[in-house]
Design an enzyme around this catalytic site. Structure first.
Site, PDB file in Angstrom:
ATOM      1  N   HIS A  15       0.821  -1.210   0.000  1.00 26.98           N
ATOM      2  CA  HIS A  15       0.000   0.000   0.000  1.00 26.98           C
ATOM      3  C   HIS A  15       0.859   1.267   0.000  1.00 26.98           C
ATOM      4  O   HIS A  15       2.028   1.243   0.369  1.00 26.98           O
ATOM      5  CB  HIS A  15      -0.909   0.008   1.228  1.00 26.98           C
ATOM      6  CG  HIS A  15      -0.130   0.016   2.514  1.00 26.98           C
ATOM      7  ND1 HIS A  15       0.402   1.170   3.062  1.00 26.98           N
ATOM      8  CD2 HIS A  15       0.236  -1.000   3.332  1.00 26.98           C
ATOM      9  CE1 HIS A  15       1.052   0.868   4.172  1.00 26.98           C
ATOM     10  NE2 HIS A  15       0.965  -0.443   4.365  1.00 26.98           N
ATOM     11  N   GLU A  88      -2.476  -7.176   7.314  1.00 28.22           N
ATOM     12  CA  GLU A  88      -1.139  -7.027   7.895  1.00 28.22           C
ATOM     13  C   GLU A  88      -0.989  -7.861   9.167  1.00 28.22           C
ATOM     14  O   GLU A  88      -1.965  -8.199   9.841  1.00 28.22           O
ATOM     15  CB  GLU A  88      -0.864  -5.547   8.193  1.00 28.22           C
ATOM     16  CG  GLU A  88       0.477  -5.240   8.826  1.00 28.22           C
ATOM     17  CD  GLU A  88       1.689  -5.607   7.989  1.00 28.22           C
ATOM     18  OE1 GLU A  88       1.851  -6.802   7.646  1.00 28.22           O
ATOM     19  OE2 GLU A  88       2.499  -4.709   7.692  1.00 28.22           O
TER      20      GLU A  88
END
Length: 192
Positions: A15, A88
């Site tokens: 990201h 994550e």
């Protein structure tokens, strides 16, 4: 957790940056949005990937990944599909703490050192690799002829790289990498 090793090459992208990235904090599951740098990085990634015919854009459900994926998907004319297995690493009690300061305090100075110092309340490193590789393998298996972009996080990408290649690699925000399978081996190379 058993992992289905992906049958072929695939593209992963970390990201774009957030304010916590800029501040050097463990971000994990904290759901921060992209900052201006992160938005620009996502647009740069979209431009870089424009020549690749993406069939699917699959993202972690965390906002920073979803925002990055949506920018890329909009350019590619696709929608984003969320996959929780790309989320994550849960850093546990390290969440929100300064990365460098904790590494210095633990006498660590590299990626393996960071993995070795994770607190007991963090998600186990091997579990991250297993769930992410299983997810990627399943997506590739369902779409054997199509190019799929996986938008996720550094620990997810690093854990997969370590499992598949035996080593870490230099990653960056909004930089697409191709995980390439050649025979029984794997390499990780940035997409130009």
């Amino acid at each position: 957790m058993s992992a289905i090793i992906p049958s072929r090459s695939f593209i992963c992208l970390r990201h774009g940056a957030t304010d916590w990235n800029r501040q050097g904090l463990f971000q994990g599951r904290t759901d921060n949005p992209l900052n201006d740098d992160g938005i620009a990085q996502a647009h740069e990634a979209a431009a870089k990937l424009r020549s690749i015919e993406l069939a699917h854009v699959v993202s972690s459900p965390l906002l920073r990944a979803v925002q990055t994926a949506e920018i890329i998907a909009n350019v590619a004319g696709h929608t984003v599909t969320l996959d929780r297995d790309l989320i994550e690493l849960d850093f546990g009690s390290f969440e929100g703490q300064p990365v460098r300061e904790l590494m210095l305090r633990h006498g660590k100075n590299n990626a393996q050192g960071l993995v070795d110092m994770l607190p007991a309340d963090a998600e186990p490193w091997g579990d991250v690799a297993s769930r992410a590789i299983r997810s990627v393998g399943q997506w590739l298996g369902r779409h054997p002829e199509q190019e799929i972009l996986f938008v996720c996080h550094d620990a997810v990408m690093q854990s997969m790289a370590q499992r598949l290649t035996g080593k870490f690699f230099k990653n960056g925000h909004g930089r697409p990498f191709r995980f390439t399978r050649t025979g029984d081996g794997w390499t990780v190379v940035e997409v130009d």
